[in-house]
Each structure stands twice: as structure tokens, then as C-alpha cells.
Design a protein around this motif. Structure first.
Motif, PDB file in Angstrom:
ATOM      1  N   UNK A 235       0.828  -1.204   0.000  1.00  0.00           N
ATOM      2  CA  UNK A 235       0.000   0.000   0.000  1.00  0.00           C
ATOM      3  C   UNK A 235       0.864   1.256   0.000  1.00  0.00           C
ATOM      4  N   UNK A 236       1.960   1.243   0.750  1.00  0.00           N
ATOM      5  CA  UNK A 236       2.874   2.389   0.761  1.00  0.00           C
ATOM      6  C   UNK A 236       3.395   2.665  -0.648  1.00  0.00           C
ATOM      7  N   UNK A 237       3.785   1.621  -1.345  1.00  0.00           N
ATOM      8  CA  UNK A 237       4.310   1.800  -2.695  1.00  0.00           C
ATOM      9  C   UNK A 237       3.240   2.277  -3.665  1.00  0.00           C
ATOM     10  N   UNK A 238       2.016   1.818  -3.497  1.00  0.00           N
ATOM     11  CA  UNK A 238       0.918   2.286  -4.347  1.00  0.00           C
ATOM     12  C   UNK A 238       0.653   3.770  -4.109  1.00  0.00           C
ATOM     13  N   UNK A 239       0.640   4.169  -2.844  1.00  0.00           N
ATOM     14  CA  UNK A 239       0.401   5.580  -2.516  1.00  0.00           C
ATOM     15  C   UNK A 239       1.557   6.461  -2.994  1.00  0.00           C
ATOM     16  N   UNK A 240       2.789   5.958  -2.871  1.00  0.00           N
ATOM     17  CA  UNK A 240       3.935   6.760  -3.297  1.00  0.00           C
ATOM     18  C   UNK A 240       3.926   6.958  -4.804  1.00  0.00           C
ATOM     19  N   UNK A 241       3.560   5.926  -5.556  1.00  0.00           N
ATOM     20  CA  UNK A 241       3.469   6.065  -7.013  1.00  0.00           C
ATOM     21  C   UNK A 241       2.388   7.079  -7.383  1.00  0.00           C
ATOM     22  N   UNK A 242       1.283   7.044  -6.660  1.00  0.00           N
ATOM     23  CA  UNK A 242       0.191   7.975  -6.936  1.00  0.00           C
ATOM     24  C   UNK A 242       0.601   9.405  -6.597  1.00  0.00           C
ATOM     25  N   UNK A 243       1.232   9.602  -5.434  1.00  0.00           N
ATOM     26  CA  UNK A 243       1.683  10.933  -5.038  1.00  0.00           C
ATOM     27  C   UNK A 243       2.686  11.477  -6.041  1.00  0.00           C
ATOM     28  N   UNK A 244       3.624  10.639  -6.471  1.00  0.00           N
ATOM     29  CA  UNK A 244       4.623  11.053  -7.450  1.00  0.00           C
ATOM     30  C   UNK A 244       3.956  11.512  -8.743  1.00  0.00           C
ATOM     31  N   UNK A 245       2.984  10.732  -9.215  1.00  0.00           N
ATOM     32  CA  UNK A 245       2.292  11.069 -10.462  1.00  0.00           C
ATOM     33  C   UNK A 245       1.525  12.389 -10.336  1.00  0.00           C
ATOM     34  N   UNK A 246       0.886  12.600  -9.200  1.00  0.00           N
ATOM     35  CA  UNK A 246       0.121  13.832  -9.006  1.00  0.00           C
ATOM     36  C   UNK A 246       1.042  15.044  -8.889  1.00  0.00           C
ATOM     37  N   UNK A 247       2.180  14.879  -8.259  1.00  0.00           N
ATOM     38  CA  UNK A 247       3.137  15.987  -8.171  1.00  0.00           C
ATOM     39  C   UNK A 247       3.698  16.326  -9.552  1.00  0.00           C
ATOM     40  N   UNK A 248       3.928  15.312 -10.390  1.00  0.00           N
ATOM     41  CA  UNK A 248       4.406  15.567 -11.745  1.00  0.00           C
ATOM     42  C   UNK A 248       3.359  16.329 -12.559  1.00  0.00           C
ATOM     43  N   UNK A 249       2.087  15.955 -12.396  1.00  0.00           N
ATOM     44  CA  UNK A 249       1.021  16.685 -13.088  1.00  0.00           C
ATOM     45  C   UNK A 249       0.983  18.144 -12.639  1.00  0.00           C
ATOM     46  N   UNK A 250       1.136  18.356 -11.347  1.00  0.00           N
ATOM     47  CA  UNK A 250       1.152  19.719 -10.815  1.00  0.00           C
ATOM     48  C   UNK A 250       2.340  20.492 -11.372  1.00  0.00           C
ATOM     49  N   UNK A 251       3.491  19.831 -11.453  1.00  0.00           N
ATOM     50  CA  UNK A 251       4.694  20.454 -11.986  1.00  0.00           C
ATOM     51  C   UNK A 251       4.494  20.860 -13.440  1.00  0.00           C
ATOM     52  N   UNK A 252       3.905  19.973 -14.218  1.00  0.00           N
ATOM     53  CA  UNK A 252       3.656  20.283 -15.627  1.00  0.00           C
ATOM     54  C   UNK A 252       2.677  21.445 -15.770  1.00  0.00           C
ATOM     55  N   UNK A 253       1.647  21.454 -14.939  1.00  0.00           N
ATOM     56  CA  UNK A 253       0.618  22.496 -15.010  1.00  0.00           C
ATOM     57  C   UNK A 253       1.203  23.881 -14.758  1.00  0.00           C
ATOM     58  N   UNK A 254       2.143  23.976 -13.817  1.00  0.00           N
ATOM     59  CA  UNK A 254       2.667  25.284 -13.424  1.00  0.00           C
ATOM     60  C   UNK A 254       4.092  25.548 -13.932  1.00  0.00           C
ATOM     61  N   UNK A 255       4.586  24.689 -14.816  1.00  0.00           N
ATOM     62  CA  UNK A 255       5.897  24.913 -15.407  1.00  0.00           C
ATOM     63  C   UNK A 255       7.042  24.805 -14.428  1.00  0.00           C
ATOM     64  N   UNK A 256       6.937  23.827 -13.520  1.00  0.00           N
ATOM     65  CA  UNK A 256       7.990  23.622 -12.513  1.00  0.00           C
ATOM     66  C   UNK A 256       9.029  22.621 -13.019  1.00  0.00           C
ATOM     67  N   UNK A 257       9.909  22.187 -12.136  1.00  0.00           N
ATOM     68  CA  UNK A 257      11.046  21.360 -12.541  1.00  0.00           C
ATOM     69  C   UNK A 257      10.900  19.882 -12.157  1.00  0.00           C
ATOM     70  N   UNK A 258       9.672  19.418 -11.914  1.00  0.00           N
ATOM     71  CA  UNK A 258       9.456  18.006 -11.645  1.00  0.00           C
ATOM     72  C   UNK A 258       9.471  17.665 -10.168  1.00  0.00           C
TER      73      UNK A 258
END
Length: 408
Positions: free
Chosen positions: A306-329
Motif C-alpha cells: 500500500x505504501x508503494x501504491x500511494x507513493x506512485x500515486x503521489x509522485x504522479x500527481x506531483x508531476x502533473x502539478x509540476x507540468x501544469x505550473x511549469x515547474x522542474x518536476x
């Protein structure tokens, strides 16, 4: 309840704190003295592995408090024996010494390595005592652990430093090898530099470091005060690289919120003699009973998956946020992650997020251009979504304000 600035002033000033008094906590949430709730992505700097006030810790504290609190480290007690057994049976280590804080555990690791270096001198028969550490590392706030740390500016705060800690560059094996001499006894590192900005050591570097230390007859010490106890998706971060260190330190998550830490070592390295190490509260049954409750929760079937599933999800959502606001990943391991902002707006984000209404968001910015996320290991998908939504609102506010300022 009202905030009393005069009463607060009775506490020694060590950091800038907002005018809040937290009174309750449950899971990913805390409540302040005014009844306002906050979604907490600090969790005591990765301390609350199971969130605020989990039932298993409540039960362990109540049950053990009715038995015995502190018989003295001069005697065995059952909870410390149980926790030591759980740790050794789930790691590559054979011996455990319990402490009260991560800094104390790291101080113990330094002492143990130097003791081993005295028992295993160089070819000239001289003690080996130098421990190679790394720039941007953080190992604690005692004089020795501050000296071991590579945090900028720490070399002058309480000068002179304790000698014997040359600094290498993370993920640069040649920089480590260049520092090895006949005084070197060990290499010490965090598998992920948390305070340094959530900088992971690569698998290749960890494996190369293990080979290098074995080649030169040196100890390998992993400081897992922040990365241990399931934080990176494995029970211990060294397991990500399929290596076996000689010494490991644990803290933060092992107590799930109570003051508990540990120093672990392989049998051939555990060379302390009577009088070398101790501590009034070390390994007391109240704290180690909690540690066993936490570790049993992490070892439950499906928990680490479950920890690994949540970490993959958090990582993916942070990447989407980064792309949306032109951040560095983003980067990190498991549920220790960082959003690279691309500009120095971290402290501004932290303040705005905390002051949001009706619900606040607690974030951490170890560097001005970065946010660090350390949720409870049992954080829910909906709590990740809520944090991303709230953070997006904060970023919109900052961007809109910047745009308005440019127009003006």
C-alpha cells in the motif's frame, strides 16, 4: 482557548513559530486551539509513520503504563527484547542499542565506528577514526553529528567542530575514494538526503560504495533516521539497493510519535564494552512497547504494498502539478518526496497554505525552491487528492498576484 503570547515566551526561542497551539491530532489531521483543522504533510518531519494518535500506539501506551515504565538500562525488559528481535529478524543486523533520538543514535554510530577502528588499526598500528560523510547531509544536532553533517553554515555556529569528518559528494564515488587514507574507518550517509532537498543516492552509487568500503576494509554506516521504517517503500532504504551495511541508525518513524531511536550493527562490528555506551531512558519498556506496535503494523500483510501504491500515486500527481505550473518536476523515494518549484517561493507557499480557510495545509520547505512531503504511511488517496487541490489553489493565488504585479 486563547493564544497567550506571554505564556509562550516562557519557552526558549529556537525557531520562528506561527501563533498556533495544536491541541488534537488524528491520522493526517491536526486541530489548533481555535478548532481549525489542518491537513498535515509534515507529520513531525516523518515521525508519525501511522499518523497522529493511531489506535495501536494508544493501546501500547496504556497497556505498558500499567506494568512498568523504566526499570533502568541495568536490567532487561520484555518490550525492548521483543522490539530488538523484530528488528534483527527483518534486517541484516544482529545487535540493537536503543536511544531516545536520531542524533543520539548517530552519535552512537560514530562512537561504535571509532571503537572498531581502535580495535582494527591501520598497518602502522594507529587508530582509525575519520568517517567520510557528505555535503548537504544532516545527521543531528549534537556537536559530533553537526560536524558530521554537511549542512551549509553549520561549521561556524558552535565552532570549533569535532574533527574527523571529511565531506564527499553524493553519487560521486570518485570523490569518496579520493578522501580515503590510513585514518579512515567508515563512510556514513543518508540513503536519501532529506534536509538537503530529498536527494536520493542512486542504486549504483550505494552498490559501488559497499564494494569500495569492503575493498578498503571500511565500515558502511547508513543513517536511516528519516528513511527507515517503511518510508521509502521498503522497511529500510538500504534494501532498495540490495546491499548489507555494517551499521544502521533509526529514529523518527520507529516510535511513531514517541521519543525512540535505535543503533543497529552486525555482530562482528558490535564491539562496545561495559561503560562505553548507556543512557538513563534508553530502551525503556514504555517507548519500546510503542516501537513494537508500530513495527508490527508495518509488517502486516499488504501494508508495504500500500505504501508503494500511494507513493506512485503521489509522485504522479506531483508531476502533473509540476507540468501544469511549469515547474522542474519531483523526486524522492516512497513517501518521502519533493516538488521542485523552479523558483524561491517555498516559504511563501508554506505560509499561505497554513493560513487557508476553513482548512489549512501544513507543508515543509527545506530549501526555498522546494517543497518536501512526508505524509503518514497510511495516507489515503483522497487525502493526497485534497492536498494537491489545496496546493494548486495556493499556486494559483501566487501566480495571479505575480501577474497583477507585472501588469501594474
Amino acid at each position: 482557548m486563547e493564544f497567550n503570547q506571554f505564556a509562550v515566551n516562557d519557552l526558549m526561542y529556537i525557531t520562528n513559530r506561527p501563533p498556533l497551539v495544536f491541541t488534537e491530532g488524528s491520522g493526517m489531521w491536526m486541530t489548533d486551539h481555535n478548532g481549525k483543522r489542518y491537513l498535515d504533510y509534515l507529520q513531525g518531519w516523518a515521525v508519525n509513520a501511522l499518523g497522529h494518535s493511531p489506535q495501536c500506539i494508544q493501546d501500547a501506551l496504556v497497556a505498558q503504563s500499567k506494568k512498568i515504565l523504566n526499570p533502568s538500562p541495568a536490567f532487561y525488559n520484555a518490550p525492548s527484547i521483543e522490539l530488538a528481535s523484530l528488528l534483527t529478524s527483518n534486517s541484516c543486523f544482529d545487535r540493537v542499542f536503543f536511544t531516545n533520538s536520531g542524533a543520539e543514535a548517530n552519535e552512537g554510530a560514530i562512537k561504535l565506528a571509532r571503537k572498531w577502528g581502535k580495535k582494527n588499526p591501520n598497518k602502522a598500528g594507529q587508530n582509525r577514526f575519520e568517517i567520510i560523510t557528505f555535503d548537504h547531509s544532516f545527521h543531528g544536532r549534537t556537536l559530533a553529528t553537526m560536524s558530521a553533517s554537511g549542512k551549509p553554515g553549520w561549521d561556524t555556529i558552535f565552532a570549533p567542530q569535532v574533527p574527523g569528518f571529511p565531506k564527499a559528494d553524493l553519487n560521486d564515488l570518485a570523490s569518496v575514494e579520493s578522501l580515503i587514507n590510513d585514518r579512515t574507518v567508515a563512510v556514513m550517509l543518508e540513503p536519501v538526503q532529506g534536509e538537503g532537498g530529498v536527494l536520493p543516492a542512486t542504486r549504483e552509487f550505494m552498490q559501488g560504495l559497499r564494494a569500495l568500503t569492503e575493498k578498503h576494509g571500511l565500515l558502511l554506516i547508513v543513517d536511516e533516521v528519516q528513511t527507515g521504517m517503511g518510508r521509502t517503500g521498503e522497511l529500510f532504504a538500504y534494501q532498495l539497493s540490495n546491499i548489507q551495511p555494517d551499521i544502521m541508525t533509526l529514529g523518527k518513524g520507529i516510535g511513531g510519535g514517541v521519543p525512540l531511536a535505535a543503533l543497529l550493527a552486525r555482530e562482528e562490528v558490535a564491539c562496545f564494552e561495559p561503560g562505553d555506551q548507556g543512557g538513563t531512558y534508553n530502551g525503556n519498556p514504555l517507548m519500546t512497547a510503542v516501537g513494537s506496535a508500530v513495527l508490527k503494523s508495518l509488517l502486516a500483510p499488504g501494508f508495504m504494498q500500500s505504501v508503494n501504491e500511494k507513493s506512485a500515486y503521489l509522485s504522479a500527481q506531483l508531476l502533473k502539478l509540476s507540468d501544469k505550473y511549469g515547474m522542474d518536476g519531483e523526486r524522492g523515494e516512497g513517501l518521502l518526496r519533493a516538488l521542485k518549484l523552479g523558483e524561491d517561493i517555498g516559504p511563501q507557499i508554506v505560509d499561505i497554505a497554513r493560513d487557508m480557510n476553513p482548512v489549512g495545509l501544513l507543508l515543509n520547505s527545506p530549501r526555498p525552491d522546494l517543497l518536501r512531503f512526508m505524509p503518514a504511511l497510511n495516507v489515503t488517496i483522497s487525502e493526497i487528492d485534497q492536498m494537491i487541490s489545496m496546493l494548486s489553489d495556493v499556486l494559483d493565488q501566487i501566480k495571479n498576484k505575480a501577474a497583477a504585479a507585472n501588469i501594474a
